[in-house]
Design a protein around this motif. Sequence first.
Motif, short mmCIF file in Angstrom:
data_model
loop_
_atom_site.label_atom_id
_atom_site.label_comp_id
_atom_site.label_asym_id
_atom_site.label_seq_id
_atom_site.Cartn_x
_atom_site.Cartn_y
_atom_site.Cartn_z
N THR A 137 0.64 -1.24 0.03
CA THR A 137 0.03 -0.14 0.24
C THR A 137 0.76 1.31 0.13
N PRO A 138 2.20 1.35 0.90
CA PRO A 138 2.67 2.56 0.73
C PRO A 138 3.23 2.81 -0.41
N THR B 231 -0.71 9.21 -8.77
CA THR B 231 -0.27 9.65 -10.07
C THR B 231 0.72 8.80 -10.88
N ALA B 232 1.10 7.52 -10.03
CA ALA B 232 2.08 6.76 -10.61
C ALA B 232 1.47 6.05 -11.84
N THR C 102 -0.71 -0.01 -10.83
CA THR C 102 -1.64 1.12 -10.24
C THR C 102 -2.75 1.30 -11.33
N ASN C 103 -2.19 1.42 -12.76
CA ASN C 103 -3.28 1.56 -13.67
C ASN C 103 -4.33 0.46 -13.70
N SER D 200 -11.00 -0.66 -9.94
CA SER D 200 -11.82 -0.19 -8.86
C SER D 200 -12.63 1.13 -8.99
N GLY D 201 -12.27 1.69 -10.13
CA GLY D 201 -12.90 2.80 -10.70
C GLY D 201 -12.35 4.18 -9.60
N THR D 202 -11.55 4.04 -8.95
CA THR D 202 -10.98 5.05 -7.79
C THR D 202 -9.32 5.12 -7.92
N ASN D 203 -8.93 5.64 -6.90
CA ASN D 203 -7.33 5.66 -6.67
C ASN D 203 -6.79 4.67 -6.21
#
Length: 561
Positions: free
Chosen positions: A346-347, A352-353, A358-359, A365-368
């Motif tokens: 998680t950390p 923005t990565a 992450t993409n 999830s539709g979220t960050n």
Amino acid sequence: MDEVLPAGRILMVTGTESLLNLTQPLSERHYTVETASGVREALHRISEKSFEVVVSDLQFEDGDGIKLIGHIKDLTPNTEVIVLTETGSVQTAVEAIRAGAYDFIKAPLPVDALCTVIQRAQEHRKLRVSSALFQTSQAIFATQEPEALPQVVVEVAMKVMRSDDASLMLPDEGNNLRIAYSHALSPDQSATSGTIVRGGVASKIVQDRAPALLSGRLNNDPRFPDGEGSNRVRSSIVYPLWSGKKLVGVLNLNRGADTRPFHAGDLETAGVLAAQAVLALENARLVRELRSRITLLEEAQTRLIHSERLAAIGQMAAGVVHEINNPTSYLLANLVHVREGLETITPVLTDTANTTVTNAIQDWSGTNPRAAVEDLISAIVDAEDGAKRIRDIANDLRVLSRTDPGEHSKIEIEEVLRSSLRLARLSMGHGVEWRTEFADQMPVLGNARRLSQVFVNLLVNAAQAARMTESQEPWVLLSARQEGNRALIDVHNRGPGIPPDIRDRIFEPFFTTKSDEEGTGLGLAISRDIVKRHQGDIRCASCPVSGTTFTVELPLAPMVG
């Protein structure tokens, strides 16, 4: 020299001198002979005394001899009538026999021949009485219900003994005589009376073990020098019913409207009747005891079946626990592994990565990415908590269903209480609020499995009682505190309370107010036994306003120091 017993009581009804001359020879043959010169005198004698045989002429100035025979048979059916007359015809003989005469004899007749006829009449009388007693025996022993037997005995005795009134007394558990049935009372009054009879004739008769034949005043019997008797009762037979050394009852027979007193022959007949009554009453007692034992056996069989069912459920629970433990351990270990892995990555996740991971997370999830992973961690924590609860319940069931001898060891009572609470909550489901108030840790010396059985039973009972209250939300309070060297655990509910009339019986084995499907009445009895084996105590306080509290008191484990 041996005493010569009387051969029988005879009434000679005649005004003819040749027939009266037979009186003395009959007396010499040990008959008790009385005479009457006419119809009125004969009927008066028969109303005063009982005779085995009446030897009667047919010609009287004050009445008809044929009608006299009918009157005699109406008054005393068991008295045999022999017509002995110097005049008569075949038609007269037929009329006499039809009226009830035993025999018709033309005089003159030698005394020996008359004695022979009298003896045959006496034997016929005995046969008639025996037949009546046999029918009596059939009526008594045909009674199917033991509760109806006292009434049958009384009614049959009245018929056989031709008494106006009768009653039967039976001893209760304290050996007090109580009226079981009285002809003078209605069946409902007899059933509800049960009057204890103290003192009086019956008690004296029981002490002496001998029957009494009472006529007129009681003080005619030396056993009752101060007795006055009753104006209503002219004659009585009071017969104690014994089976060996055991008192079975007392049979009372009275004559009032019938002015003829009982005599020695009646006492003998009453003795045969009493023997039949004793046998019937003892049989009825054995039937009641047999029915009671059958009922107990049926109850024991039901409890045994229930116990075997519980044992089977316990074995099944132990097997289920064993099967649940392994997959639960795998599930819990993997959940921990996944949670720890997610917490590690998680950390490094940033909003923005621009990385493949992450993409991908953001697209899924539709979220960050960070928020998505934190949601996953939260779900896994919930799943982990559920798996721990499964594990705890399985462990609690294993403790409760264990069949080891149950040796005592040092245990924390709070752990036992929380384990019991989880099982009770699982058993009762939702709809009950569970409250707890625990003091500091209190170690006791005991067996966790057995104590858990106690508290699960108390908690389930409390929850069931709490649900019976409609005015408020049901709740149960489980609290533990220390007083001196004792641990006190209270299980309290705000239910309707336990009625005072059954409060002293709640710890009795098999006593229950629940249906057969809901309980066996063993829970509290077993719980008390378990607590006693732990050198403790269990008590109950209850009232309709504040509800019910069961308090379990256990000794604390000794300090090691």
